[in-house]
Scaffold this active site. Structure first.
Site, PDB file in Angstrom:
ATOM      1  N   LYS B  24       0.908  -1.534  -0.055  1.00 51.46           N
ATOM      2  CA  LYS B  24       0.182  -0.338   0.434  1.00 51.46           C
ATOM      3  C   LYS B  24       0.938   1.229   0.135  1.00 51.46           C
ATOM      4  O   LYS B  24       0.598   2.225  -0.925  1.00 51.46           O
ATOM      5  CB  LYS B  24      -1.105  -0.178   1.683  1.00 51.46           C
ATOM      6  CG  LYS B  24      -1.919   1.015   1.427  1.00 51.46           C
ATOM      7  CD  LYS B  24      -2.543   1.333   2.620  1.00 51.46           C
ATOM      8  CE  LYS B  24      -3.937   0.352   3.295  1.00 51.46           C
ATOM      9  NZ  LYS B  24      -5.290   1.120   2.548  1.00 51.46           N
ATOM     10  N   ARG B  94      -2.989   3.028   8.768  1.00 54.45           N
ATOM     11  CA  ARG B  94      -3.478   1.819   8.095  1.00 54.45           C
ATOM     12  C   ARG B  94      -2.313   0.871   7.939  1.00 54.45           C
ATOM     13  O   ARG B  94      -0.836   1.658   7.678  1.00 54.45           O
ATOM     14  CB  ARG B  94      -3.565   1.889   6.830  1.00 54.45           C
ATOM     15  CG  ARG B  94      -5.130   2.750   7.002  1.00 54.45           C
ATOM     16  CD  ARG B  94      -5.591   2.855   4.904  1.00 54.45           C
ATOM     17  NE  ARG B  94      -6.428   3.908   4.976  1.00 54.45           N
ATOM     18  CZ  ARG B  94      -7.185   4.231   4.617  1.00 54.45           C
ATOM     19  NH1 ARG B  94      -8.040   2.657   4.465  1.00 54.45           N
ATOM     20  NH2 ARG B  94      -8.537   5.042   4.032  1.00 54.45           N
ATOM     21  N   GLY B 103      -7.963  -7.507   4.972  1.00 53.68           N
ATOM     22  CA  GLY B 103      -9.076  -7.256   6.030  1.00 53.68           C
ATOM     23  C   GLY B 103      -8.168  -7.761   7.365  1.00 53.68           C
ATOM     24  O   GLY B 103      -9.168  -7.846   8.159  1.00 53.68           O
ATOM     25  N   MET B 105      -5.684  -6.900   8.517  1.00 53.44           N
ATOM     26  CA  MET B 105      -4.798  -6.286   9.830  1.00 53.44           C
ATOM     27  C   MET B 105      -6.408  -4.928  10.344  1.00 53.44           C
ATOM     28  O   MET B 105      -6.494  -5.035   9.346  1.00 53.44           O
ATOM     29  CB  MET B 105      -3.010  -6.006   9.739  1.00 53.44           C
ATOM     30  CG  MET B 105      -1.950  -6.918   9.241  1.00 53.44           C
ATOM     31  SD  MET B 105      -0.599  -6.724   8.804  1.00 53.44           S
ATOM     32  CE  MET B 105      -0.968  -6.235   7.330  1.00 53.44           C
ATOM     33  N   ARG B 352      -3.223  -1.325  -6.056  1.00 49.61           N
ATOM     34  CA  ARG B 352      -2.226  -2.366  -6.593  1.00 49.61           C
ATOM     35  C   ARG B 352      -3.023  -3.337  -7.790  1.00 49.61           C
ATOM     36  O   ARG B 352      -4.100  -3.165  -7.919  1.00 49.61           O
ATOM     37  CB  ARG B 352      -2.198  -2.940  -5.181  1.00 49.61           C
ATOM     38  CG  ARG B 352      -4.076  -3.749  -4.503  1.00 49.61           C
ATOM     39  CD  ARG B 352      -3.703  -4.757  -3.553  1.00 49.61           C
ATOM     40  NE  ARG B 352      -5.082  -4.826  -3.121  1.00 49.61           N
ATOM     41  CZ  ARG B 352      -5.814  -4.850  -2.106  1.00 49.61           C
ATOM     42  NH1 ARG B 352      -5.579  -4.911  -0.979  1.00 49.61           N
ATOM     43  NH2 ARG B 352      -7.068  -5.115  -1.695  1.00 49.61           N
ATOM     44  N   HIS B 468     -15.890  -8.685   1.393  1.00 51.20           N
ATOM     45  CA  HIS B 468     -14.797  -9.756   2.321  1.00 51.20           C
ATOM     46  C   HIS B 468     -15.145 -11.061   1.742  1.00 51.20           C
ATOM     47  O   HIS B 468     -14.153 -11.678   1.413  1.00 51.20           O
ATOM     48  CB  HIS B 468     -14.710  -9.021   3.369  1.00 51.20           C
ATOM     49  CG  HIS B 468     -13.940 -10.671   4.556  1.00 51.20           C
ATOM     50  ND1 HIS B 468     -14.532 -12.442   4.327  1.00 51.20           N
ATOM     51  CD2 HIS B 468     -12.852 -10.535   4.873  1.00 51.20           C
ATOM     52  CE1 HIS B 468     -13.418 -12.331   5.034  1.00 51.20           C
ATOM     53  NE2 HIS B 468     -12.497 -11.607   5.438  1.00 51.20           N
ATOM     54  N   SER B 783      12.563 -42.698 -11.052  1.00 46.64           N
ATOM     55  CA  SER B 783      10.826 -41.738 -10.791  1.00 46.64           C
ATOM     56  C   SER B 783      10.978 -41.744  -9.391  1.00 46.64           C
ATOM     57  O   SER B 783      11.285 -42.822  -8.323  1.00 46.64           O
ATOM     58  CB  SER B 783       9.866 -42.741 -11.318  1.00 46.64           C
ATOM     59  OG  SER B 783       8.885 -41.568 -10.857  1.00 46.64           O
ATOM     60  N   ASP B 788       6.818 -40.885  -0.760  1.00 44.68           N
ATOM     61  CA  ASP B 788       8.149 -41.853   0.254  1.00 44.68           C
ATOM     62  C   ASP B 788       9.068 -41.407   1.089  1.00 44.68           C
ATOM     63  O   ASP B 788       9.530 -41.922   2.334  1.00 44.68           O
ATOM     64  CB  ASP B 788       8.182 -43.169  -0.344  1.00 44.68           C
ATOM     65  CG  ASP B 788       6.788 -44.363   0.017  1.00 44.68           C
ATOM     66  OD1 ASP B 788       5.346 -43.688   0.465  1.00 44.68           O
ATOM     67  OD2 ASP B 788       6.933 -45.410  -0.051  1.00 44.68           O
ATOM     68  N   CYS B 850       6.856 -38.857  -9.934  1.00 45.33           N
ATOM     69  CA  CYS B 850       6.242 -38.574  -9.476  1.00 45.33           C
ATOM     70  C   CYS B 850       4.905 -39.176  -7.489  1.00 45.33           C
ATOM     71  O   CYS B 850       4.115 -38.926  -7.540  1.00 45.33           O
ATOM     72  CB  CYS B 850       5.866 -40.816 -10.076  1.00 45.33           C
ATOM     73  SG  CYS B 850       6.416 -41.889  -8.666  1.00 45.33           S
ATOM     74  N   TYR B 870      10.502 -35.438 -16.239  1.00 44.20           N
ATOM     75  CA  TYR B 870       9.790 -35.031 -16.644  1.00 44.20           C
ATOM     76  C   TYR B 870       8.674 -35.086 -14.577  1.00 44.20           C
ATOM     77  O   TYR B 870       9.808 -35.626 -14.017  1.00 44.20           O
ATOM     78  CB  TYR B 870       8.836 -36.541 -17.089  1.00 44.20           C
ATOM     79  CG  TYR B 870       8.519 -37.251 -16.650  1.00 44.20           C
ATOM     80  CD1 TYR B 870       7.835 -37.674 -15.732  1.00 44.20           C
ATOM     81  CD2 TYR B 870       9.591 -37.872 -17.189  1.00 44.20           C
ATOM     82  CE1 TYR B 870       7.993 -39.412 -15.150  1.00 44.20           C
ATOM     83  CE2 TYR B 870       9.714 -39.526 -16.449  1.00 44.20           C
ATOM     84  CZ  TYR B 870       9.019 -39.760 -16.039  1.00 44.20           C
ATOM     85  OH  TYR B 870       9.080 -41.327 -15.256  1.00 44.20           O
TER      86      TYR B 870
END
Lengths: 900, 900
Positions: B24, B94, B103, B105, B352, B468, B783, B788, B850, B870
């Site tokens: 801002k 502000r 909204g 803060m 903004r 909001h 891959s 895991d 993957c 990939y």
């Protein structure tokens, strides 16, 4: 044709060629070079065995011709030919790998005899009984080993013949009897050997015992190659961590005969006593016998020192003692020897560095340093640290009273108590049920190996100190009593009689392999008092090593033990062990508390008892560092098993139990279920507990600090260190370090005692290792928890895999060995990364290992290579680790000077 | 005194200073530079907020003086003084962080009013009602925000006053009424604000509303700093992955008033339509109102296009449209604007870069390229891949028939079906029970955030498209219908009336945020048809990217979907999903088979159905690679739960059930128990199954190969690849590769069809990563299974930690975010090591990912950086991954040219 040399005459090799010629072949070559009387022969290399398997069990091209050339060379040298109808040459065909595998592989003796040459030999020796006995032995051995015939068939025929003739022993049979046996043996071969397996030996649809000596030789060599992969050889290598791809050499050697009458003999000897290390000639011989008779313990032997007193053997006996001295001076170590005396002439059949008990190893090493034969460094490098474990085996309590049931030979030291079993299979199956057993056998053979591994100790009624049972038990560090002749064993009935007493399977006995004593019932065992040489060697080790050794200990008793064994502190004090036993109730009430007061009370109780624990441990380790690990296991481990509780509730419900009690139980069950985890190993444990339940860690830190402050007040020098487990992210350690420091400061404030408590962490997760540059910045020390690190690096749950698939993995060689015993290379790589990054972040960081690998000599060497400051292991393994650390230093020095 | 500059006048900054001045502040500075009409003021930097927290919530030394200097400067510039009794300056205070947190803060308006200056302002404006209204607003806001007073106390007093005066709206209250309210408000402060919390404001033991304007300003600035760490701001940052240590700036700006009568107004606008991207001025305004009235949706707004038609606002309206054009050309992007018209004069309060829906983002990007405003590369970099997810949300089925219950504003696109809930708490608790809910509110406020996260969609009865609810829902990609005025909500009674109908909590409704339609009951939803701009952007992305994107798919349907979304193959086809459903019986009979025939029959059945599965998948992916992973989960996952079975047996026993049936069940239980594991994640699963049960993998390989051969026969081009999971040691892959090749060869032999099937492995264990140089030598591809790998690298069981301690870890910032969503740096390091070592061993190796991280844009960028070939992710995330891959390529290019 390949230009690889696959066959070496004995005169072409030397002892350095162990990996080419095998241990036996290399040493036969060395003795030949030394001018000792070795029957000539040649060796087919270990690599040829590997080639044989590589080619799908076929001889590589050119091998047959090369063997043939060497055979002819040998025939020329000896002036005799294999299979000769007039004066035949006989040979033995023996295995011989780079590492000794006693009795694991096959041997064929008397090769070269057939229906023709048998007559030639009779003519030459004039001893028809001996010749026919040799022929029947040859057929028997060849059939069993090469043709895979059932050995009992021949034994039965022999026994039947003895009964028919009223003969007490083999020697009572005449040449004619033996000739008849040969005919019977040949029939057994034709009747029982499968024609499909040996098509090359088939005549008229049946296998015929080969008369062609070249076929005999070829088949025998192949059988030795095949025996490299027999089950017991594979198991033996697994146990002794010998690679499968080394292969065995094959030694073809001119036969000499210890069974040519009373001026012939055969024996096995050591240049020193392999049981206790005394400098004396040691061993046994039998007159008029072949070597196998000594090892098999079929007849009781005479001590080697008596050899030179036997008529006709005096000269050979004197010469043998000279050979002992020559060999020991040449090899600069205790040697193990096999010899045969043929009609008064000594022949050396084998020598090698002799196996020995740990006690003997220590004594021999220290004596040889005193004798100026070797240096201290050599002495240290010669002792297998793993073997020291033997010395730390329990012994009979010297104050215990007991009646001696029987006495045998003290074949392998240490004492054991267990239930009697009469077969290897029973030993294995009972041990799997968690029972401790003593394997009782007439004599063991290689098929008993698995049972010997499973048993606490071994007791035999036959055989000497060089019998199979004795040699193998010493190698394993298992107590063994041999040749307890009072014992009459009935394997079928599973009983043994001794005196008027009958022992049954399952009866408890105690054996003492150090004294040879056998006792009915259980004798109290005590830890051994170690010998003076033990201390000498370890003091030399302490001078040679640079890496520290600490003990893992959770009680004052273990701490004291570790200190006695030379630990320079405690590397891992697991505080959760203090949460068990009668404290489990307090711990449960803390976990399940529904209000603050209950929880606080439980914590206060724990604080009180934990402070006592740490007082004891810190006092026992006064002046030495004690690293305490804050609570590690998931809390639900301290709670009841939900399934049992659930079933209990269902039973209460079904039997109309008190609704209020049921409801209370169900409520408890809900809480326990809510804490359950799918993978507790990877769940809410370690420092995660510290983050979620800060009050528990705070209590533990207070207990440690309060105990240390109290001891300081008493004038002691406590050196506590606090270790945060299972850190994966630096923020965990940052937060917990701050909270730990706060808790310490509070105690210091309230007691007014100043104390510095280093704070460090376990590195036991792969993420901790790869981010050790971040974690190291907030840690005073790292202790690598290689147990958990192995679990997470492999994705192996130790609780699961050891029963589920690790045996299969070892068998299929997916893994070279159990990675929880010896550090794996991949896990080691993460330790290396962790060390490197930790030092980057904090050059003063102290680095240690407190997994079980800290007590594994091979792993200790790996850790030394990474420059770790210390290893920590169970108190009993501290001496091993001290020696292993010294060896690692010496090896490192040797390497450094090699690179200079 | 520090020489850091902590306060900037607007004229001193510019838009590049976002991380110093906040978004801002930087944009107010930029607009000031552009010569746009911005009320003067100054900004306290974000770093000052960080200093404030660092100093234990204290102003750093010198700050007070620096603020004072800027205040005086501002007073000089405006010719007015704060608190002046004649002509007072009023300011707003502000928050304004580097990243917008709408909204979240706090803000204080009308600061500078006190009992003295209120009279001066009356004198200046001649509008006593406006002035007293401003004063009561100021006290209300200041008390709530700064003094932490309960907001309802003031609202209740206001409502009571309105009722007492018979006023319908606030504007009906007179100056006198408001003056009386001011007195009441001051009493509320004294009665309800804790003297302990604000000792500096206490007089005679009670808190007194501060009259000293310097105190007002100081307290207000501190309150804004404090609001940085309020709960909802912290939650918002967690959701949006904004760091906590950025801090917020504070903007102190001259007040202008949109509530000074009919020639005053206030509004919020966008330079284009942020919902669909149409090039049109978009927004709302209210005459005679303050900005908060627009956002709070208290009165219904008028469309921005009508502004220039309102009497007295024409000129300002024209000027505003000019400002729109200026800003868009200057920022080269759609802007979001707040403005106020004070008595006909336009003031810009904020601008903004505007938030927008994914649909709008695509359209704006494509349009701006067409307009020549930006390049294709810029267009690609502007779209948040994560946002594309919105477009892939379901919509109402166009063929569905339904009655419209109500119509509101189409505030955030996508449709949702769920049960009505009337509070955020209910939304959270019902969602936790697994229910799908629609959050129905009069209007949302920041306290509703958690409920909005938990809900499928949001429906409000009030508020415009910039309310909001609308802004936040669009940010979340949640369907939202706003301002459905027909709805009368009774939160207490948990009902809503619409027409003659009453909706209760739990009733099902459907909402369509794309059309604004609300329907009673459930409407069928269909996947959305994506817009032309979607395809345009993705086709540009495909041109820009070098990394491939595949889909994870286990069924022909998913495979087709992945293909439609642009997947270049299947990166992970999990074959265990084919073991579930009606096949579970066959699988169980295979696992529990007690004899070979039963097992073989089960395997034959599985072979048949698996072949069908692969036929479908390979056909759907004709011409594209399909990587099938062989069976991965532990077998006991397919069996019954032992605890339930155990209880069932106990019940049978207790109720005297059939002994034979009980005995059979117990036998089954024993077998299931024997397969149970402590840590299944680390147990007998993955390739370990392949080693222990080779017949299962052989069956799967046969099925894949047979399906491929069959398709080839039909003239198709199947491209199967076989992936071995959970390899930790190269020997596993060596053995299983050989067995796989053998199984493939058998099928090829029997079908006569030639096919080449690459064989690779998952790298999902730390050991595999650090030994990838060994494993890579026998793999055609890797891959990385990052799910895991994250579990084992951290030692985190995903099943356990997400419920047990991950929330706590995120809250305490132990982890910056969930490592299962975005790849963690430590896990990434192991992936990097794996890639590097894999390529060392096999330069041609294909490398992919993957895990679910393959569909996370931020992770995709990390993987691109490692040069992976990939990523593979769920079909719905394939477009995101395509765009993220393109952005990674472009970022890489930009970096490369920076380094040139």
């Amino acid at each position: 044709m390949s230009d690889v040399k696959r066959v070496y005459a004995f005169r072409e090799g030397d002892t350095s060629m162990k990996f080419v010629l095998g241990g036996k072949g290399a040493n036969l070559a060395e003795m030949t070079r030394l001018g000792l009387p070795v029957p000539p022969g040649f060796t087919i290399t270990c690599q040829t065995c590997v080639e044989y398997y590589g080619a799908g069990k076929r001889f590589p091209d050119g091998l047959e011709e090369e063997i043939s050339r060497h055979r002819k060379d040998l025939e020329e040298q000896m002036g005799k030919r294999l299979g000769d109808a007039k004066d035949p040459l006989l040979v033995s065909v023996r295995s011989g790998a780079a590492f000794s595998m006693p009795g694991m592989m096959d041997t064929i003796l008397n090769l070269g005899l057939n229906d023709t040459s048998v007559d030639g030999l009779v003519e030459q020796t004039g001893n028809s009984r001996f010749v026919w006995d040799s022929y029947r032995r040859f057929i028997q051995m060849f059939s069993k080993v090469v043709l895979d015939a059932e050995g009992d068939l021949f034994e039965n025929a022999l026994t039947a013949m003895k009964q028919a003739r009223g003969a007490k022993s083999d020697t009572d049979l005449t040449a004619e009897d033996l000739k008849e046996l040969v005919a019977q043996f040949k029939d057994i071969v034709s009747d029982h050997v499968s024609a499909d397996d040996f098509p090359e030996l088939v005549e008229n649809g049946k296998v015929v015992f080969p008369q062609d000596v070249e076929v005999q030789l070829r088949e025998a060599i192949e059988a030795v190659f095949r025996s490299w992969m027999n089950d017991r050889a594979v198991l033996y290598r697994k146990m002794h961590k010998i690679a499968d791809d080394l292969g065995t050499a094959v030694n073809v050697q001119t036969m000499v005969f210890g069974n040519k009458g009373d001026t012939s003999a055969t024996g096995v000897a050591f240049t020193r006593n392999p049981a206790d290390g005394t400098k004396e000639f040691y061993g046994d011989f039998l007159t008029n016998a072949q070597g196998e008779d000594v090892v098999a313990g079929i007849r009781n032997t005479e001590p080697i020192l008596d050899l030179k007193t036997v008529g006709g053997l005096e000269k050979a006996g004197e010469q043998l003692e000279g050979v002992f001295v020559t060999l020991e001076n040449h090899y600069r170590d205790m040697c193990d020897i096999e010899f045969t005396i043929e009609q008064g002439k000594l022949w050396m059949l084998q020598t090698r560095i002799g196996k020995r008990t740990a006690r003997a190893a220590l004594k021999i090493a220290v004596d040889m340093v005193d004798e100026g034969l070797i240096t201290r460094e050599e002495a240290l490098l010669r002792i297998d640290p793993e073997q020291l474990d033997q010395l730390l085996h329990p012994q009979f309590d010297s104050t215990a009273e007991y009646d001696v049931l029987a006495k045998g030979l003290n074949a392998s030291p240490g004492a054991a108590v267990g239930e009697v079993v009469f077969s290897s299979e029973d030993a294995v199956s009972e041990a799997e049920k968690g029972r401790k057993v003593i394997l009782v056998r007439w004599e063991t053979n290689p098929d008993d190996l698995a049972g010997m591994v499973a048993a606490q100790g071994i007791l035999t009624s036959h055989g000497g100190k060089t019998s199979h049972a004795a040699v193998v038990a010493r190698g394993m560090g298992k107590p063994c009593v041999c040749g307890a002749e009072a014992l009459r064993i009935d394997v079928e009935a599973k009983t043994a009689h001794v005196g008027g007493l009958e022992l049954h399977e399952g009866d408890i006995i105690s054996i003492d392999g150090t004294s040879g004593i056998v006792v009915q019932g259980s004798v109290d065992l005590v830890p051994p008092s170690v010998s003076g040489e033990f201390d000498t060697i370890l003091s030399w080790a302490d001078e040679a090593r640079t890496m520290g050794v600490r003990a893992n200990a959770d009680t004052p008793e273990d701490a004291k033990l570790g200190r006695e064994f030379g630990a320079a502190g405690i590397g891992l004090c697991r505080t959760e062990h203090m949460f068990l036993g009668d404290r489990k109730d307090i711990v449960q009430s803390m976990i399940l508390a529904e209000d603050e007061p209950t929880r606080d009370e439980a914590l206060a109780n724990l604080l009180r008892v934990q402070t006592e624990d740490f007082l004891g441990i810190l006092e026992a380790m006064d002046g030495l560092p004690v690293t305490s690990r804050l609570l590690d296991p998931p809390l639900h481990e301290f709670l009841d098993d939900p399934r049992s509780l659930d079933i209990e509730i269902v039973r209460m419900e079904m039997s109309g139990g008190d609704p209020a009690a049921i409801s209370a139980k169900r409520k408890l069950l809900h809480r326990i279920d809510a804490m359950a985890e799918h993978n507790p190993m990877l769940g809410l444990r370690g420092c995660r507990l510290g983050i979620v339940y800060p009050e528990i860690y705070a209590m533990q830190v207070r207990a440690i600090t309060a105990a240390a402050c109290e001891l300081k007040k008493r004038g002691k020098n406590p050196m506590p260190e606090i270790m945060i487990p299972l850190v994966s992210v630096v923020a965990e350690l940052e937060i917990l370090r701050a909270e730990t420091e706060e808790a310490i400061a509070k105690v210091i404030d309230s007691t007014g005692v100043e104390i510095d408590i280093p704070i460090g962490t376990m590195i036991e997760l792969p993420r901790a290792a790869v981010t050790a540059d971040e974690i190291g910045a907030v840690a005073d020390f790292f202790s690598f928890g290689t147990n958990d690190l192995t679990q997470t690096t492999f994705g192996f749950s130790r609780d699961d895999i050891e029963s589920k698939f690790l045996p299969r993995y070892l068998e299929r060689k997916v893994l070279p060995r159990n990675p929880f015993e010896t550090i794996d290379s991949g896990v080691a790589e993460l330790v290396r990364i962790g060390c490197e990054k930790g030092r980057q972040a904090n050059p003063n960081i102290k680095l240690g290992v407190c997994g079980e690998h800290g007590g594994d000599p091979e792993s200790v060497k790996v850790f030394f290579g990474m420059g770790l400051n210390y290893v920590s292991c169970s108190p009993y393994r501290v001496p091993l680790a001290r020696l292993a650390a010294a060896q690692a230093s010496l090896a490192g020095k040797a390497e450094a000077s090699d690179n200079r």
